[in-house]
Design an enzyme around this catalytic site. Sequence first.
Site, PDB file in Angstrom:
ATOM      1  N   CYS A  31      -6.141   2.350  -8.083  1.00 35.63           N
ATOM      2  CA  CYS A  31      -7.588   2.462  -8.271  1.00 35.63           C
ATOM      3  C   CYS A  31      -7.944   3.939  -8.210  1.00 35.63           C
ATOM      4  O   CYS A  31      -7.751   4.579  -7.185  1.00 35.63           O
ATOM      5  CB  CYS A  31      -8.361   1.700  -7.198  1.00 35.63           C
ATOM      6  SG  CYS A  31     -10.110   2.154  -7.223  1.00 35.63           S
ATOM      7  N   ARG A  46     -11.160  -1.023  -6.076  1.00 29.40           N
ATOM      8  CA  ARG A  46     -10.915  -0.248  -4.864  1.00 29.40           C
ATOM      9  C   ARG A  46     -10.864  -1.198  -3.672  1.00 29.40           C
ATOM     10  O   ARG A  46     -11.819  -1.929  -3.394  1.00 29.40           O
ATOM     11  CB  ARG A  46     -12.033   0.795  -4.680  1.00 29.40           C
ATOM     12  CG  ARG A  46     -11.835   1.694  -3.458  1.00 29.40           C
ATOM     13  CD  ARG A  46     -12.769   2.912  -3.519  1.00 29.40           C
ATOM     14  NE  ARG A  46     -12.857   3.605  -2.257  1.00 29.40           N
ATOM     15  CZ  ARG A  46     -11.944   4.471  -1.807  1.00 29.40           C
ATOM     16  NH1 ARG A  46     -10.868   4.723  -2.530  1.00 29.40           N
ATOM     17  NH2 ARG A  46     -12.109   5.072  -0.641  1.00 29.40           N
ATOM     18  N   ASP A  72       0.859  -1.169   0.000  1.00 27.43           N
ATOM     19  CA  ASP A  72       0.000   0.000   0.000  1.00 27.43           C
ATOM     20  C   ASP A  72       0.909   1.237   0.000  1.00 27.43           C
ATOM     21  O   ASP A  72       2.058   1.169   0.445  1.00 27.43           O
ATOM     22  CB  ASP A  72      -0.888  -0.055   1.247  1.00 27.43           C
ATOM     23  CG  ASP A  72      -1.635   1.237   1.461  1.00 27.43           C
ATOM     24  OD1 ASP A  72      -2.335   1.670   0.532  1.00 27.43           O
ATOM     25  OD2 ASP A  72      -1.491   1.824   2.554  1.00 27.43           O
ATOM     26  N   ASN A  84      -5.299   2.851  -3.431  1.00 29.15           N
ATOM     27  CA  ASN A  84      -6.565   3.538  -3.711  1.00 29.15           C
ATOM     28  C   ASN A  84      -6.273   5.032  -3.798  1.00 29.15           C
ATOM     29  O   ASN A  84      -5.721   5.611  -2.853  1.00 29.15           O
ATOM     30  CB  ASN A  84      -7.560   3.354  -2.540  1.00 29.15           C
ATOM     31  CG  ASN A  84      -8.162   1.955  -2.474  1.00 29.15           C
ATOM     32  OD1 ASN A  84      -7.966   1.142  -3.355  1.00 29.15           O
ATOM     33  ND2 ASN A  84      -8.919   1.710  -1.411  1.00 29.15           N
ATOM     34  N   GLN A  85      -6.633   5.653  -4.912  1.00 33.58           N
ATOM     35  CA  GLN A  85      -6.444   7.114  -5.029  1.00 33.58           C
ATOM     36  C   GLN A  85      -7.757   7.736  -5.489  1.00 33.58           C
ATOM     37  O   GLN A  85      -7.896   8.189  -6.636  1.00 33.58           O
ATOM     38  CB  GLN A  85      -5.284   7.429  -5.988  1.00 33.58           C
ATOM     39  CG  GLN A  85      -3.913   6.985  -5.472  1.00 33.58           C
ATOM     40  CD  GLN A  85      -3.483   7.684  -4.184  1.00 33.58           C
ATOM     41  OE1 GLN A  85      -3.930   8.787  -3.881  1.00 33.58           O
ATOM     42  NE2 GLN A  85      -2.637   7.030  -3.397  1.00 33.58           N
ATOM     43  N   ASP A 108      -0.013   5.053   0.877  1.00 37.51           N
ATOM     44  CA  ASP A 108      -0.130   6.075   1.928  1.00 37.51           C
ATOM     45  C   ASP A 108      -0.281   5.443   3.308  1.00 37.51           C
ATOM     46  O   ASP A 108      -1.191   4.663   3.554  1.00 37.51           O
ATOM     47  CB  ASP A 108      -1.341   6.973   1.638  1.00 37.51           C
ATOM     48  CG  ASP A 108      -1.197   7.668   0.279  1.00 37.51           C
ATOM     49  OD1 ASP A 108      -0.062   8.054  -0.058  1.00 37.51           O
ATOM     50  OD2 ASP A 108      -2.211   7.800  -0.430  1.00 37.51           O
TER      51      ASP A 108
HETATM   52 ZN    ZN Z   1     -11.327   1.050  -8.682  1.00 35.20          ZN
END
Ligand code: ZN
Length: 558
Positions: free
Chosen positions: A119, A130, A42, A85-86, A44
């Site tokens: 994502c 996500r 991951d 995930n962004q 962040d």
């Molecule tokens: Zn996504």
Amino acid sequence: MRQDQEDPYQRRSAPVYAAADRAGSGSVASPRPVLYDAVLLDRDGTLIEDVPYNGDPEKVRPVPGARAALDRLRAAGLRLAVVTNQSGLARGYFTGEQMRAVHARVEELLGRFDAWLVCPHDDADGCDCRKPAPGLVYAAARELGTTASRCVLVGDIGRDVGAALAAGAAGVLVPTPVTRPEEVAAAGWVATDLPAAVAEILRRQQAVQPATPPTTPVRTALVVRSDSAGDVLVTGPAIRAVAAGAERVVLLCGPRGRAAANLLPGVDEIIEHPLPWIDPTPGPVDPEAMRSLTARLGAVGADQAVVFTSFHQSALPLALLLRMAGIDRIAAISDDYPGSLLDIRHRVPVGVPEPERALSLAAAAGHRLPDGDEPVLRLRRDAVPQRPADLGDPGYVVLHPGSAASSRACPPEVATRIVGALTDAGHRVLVTGGPDERAITARVAAAGGTDLGGRTDLAGLAAIVADARAVVVGNTGPAHLAAAAGVPVVSLFAPTVPFGQWGPYRVPTIRLGDAAAPCRDTRAASCPVPGHPCLAGVDPDEVVDALRTLAVSGGGSR
Ligand SMILES: [Zn+2]
């Protein structure tokens, strides 16, 4: 990963897994690692400090020790990918260009990653990438030329671990101050920081790799796994490793594990005998029975014995009998001082999955799984019968409400509501159980399922499970049958024993239930807490959602 979005992944143009690097592809290649090809990270809060919706490269700050930890993984030959995930992209908080500038800065500080998987969606998009959906993990594995089950993902929140498990990968949680206590409780593998997570990944990878092969060839190996069906099934990979290094394998099991022993590949012969220091409801020690067992073990003519146990069981009483039976080389896990009872005294930290724990003992005894045999649970094909024709087409969901230990069974009223919710969502549900669970299966199936209570033995149940789209089950034998068949599991896991050790192994899994309930780590066979709260609170809609996340939908094909 919606196709109408602009370039969801920042892909590299060069092949990320050149053929010459593939283990087994050339005679000079070193053996393929037993457990993992790749580590997914991951971004962040795991690799760099979490600066919400950051589009500014100047604000990138690696977590302490990140560069050195990542370089250790690279030096060990592991591929690295970032899975992140962004949703700031979906929300317009930063542009793709800004994000790529941030990623360039991350690589400047932390070194190159073999793939970046992003994502760009928001929860409302309902995408399948996500986290905690498993899409990014599958995509990363593809990008790296491997499979999800050969990946381990490191992240700082429950979404990360959930995505890993839903894809059948391993998941390590490295909590930060924002990680919720229930996420920590639910994680099967927790590390204090990124360098500690990396150290444990490398330790586990090394532990299943023998330092040296046996000094003299093993003609007959005696392997031992007493206790119940699930215990025997999770020892399967280790027994296959021993079988790869021995001409003949004889398995000593107990009566409760016999049906599972019949299903294991690599076993040539089975001796069934109860061990009163292992059985949960043992009879008295009968000296004559012990003498006759010792004689039988001596007659095996084994030149090596490997005694597999759970973390709370002792191998030493049997080691004494094996010594009296004249067996020279004995290996077992023992925290207790073994004196001269063991030639190889192996030790394993707590928290290691049972299949890996056993594989590490096999490795200490000089054995490893051959290249091409994944460390997954497996069953002998010739031991699993045809599925009864009257069950109709495959593509049903199996719900198995019972358990040998009632503390780990799903409360019947919850199981009944789950059957109702699954049926409403369009699933065809088969309710399975042993002969002594007929009353429960009849009650549960009345909500819309087909009652198969008492209709099958373990091998017959394996056949039914193998054709299921998913299995909804507690921590009990059929969960491991599902893992052996590669069928996704919705695990209603009572936390009486650690999920990290006993959760379904290397198969897509979603864990439900209260991991922090007061029964946690009690090893209780019957629930010590009124109301069985760890599983009583499972919402049937969570099960329906879990099946959706596992890509198991009602109706249609898998
Ligand atoms: Zn996504």
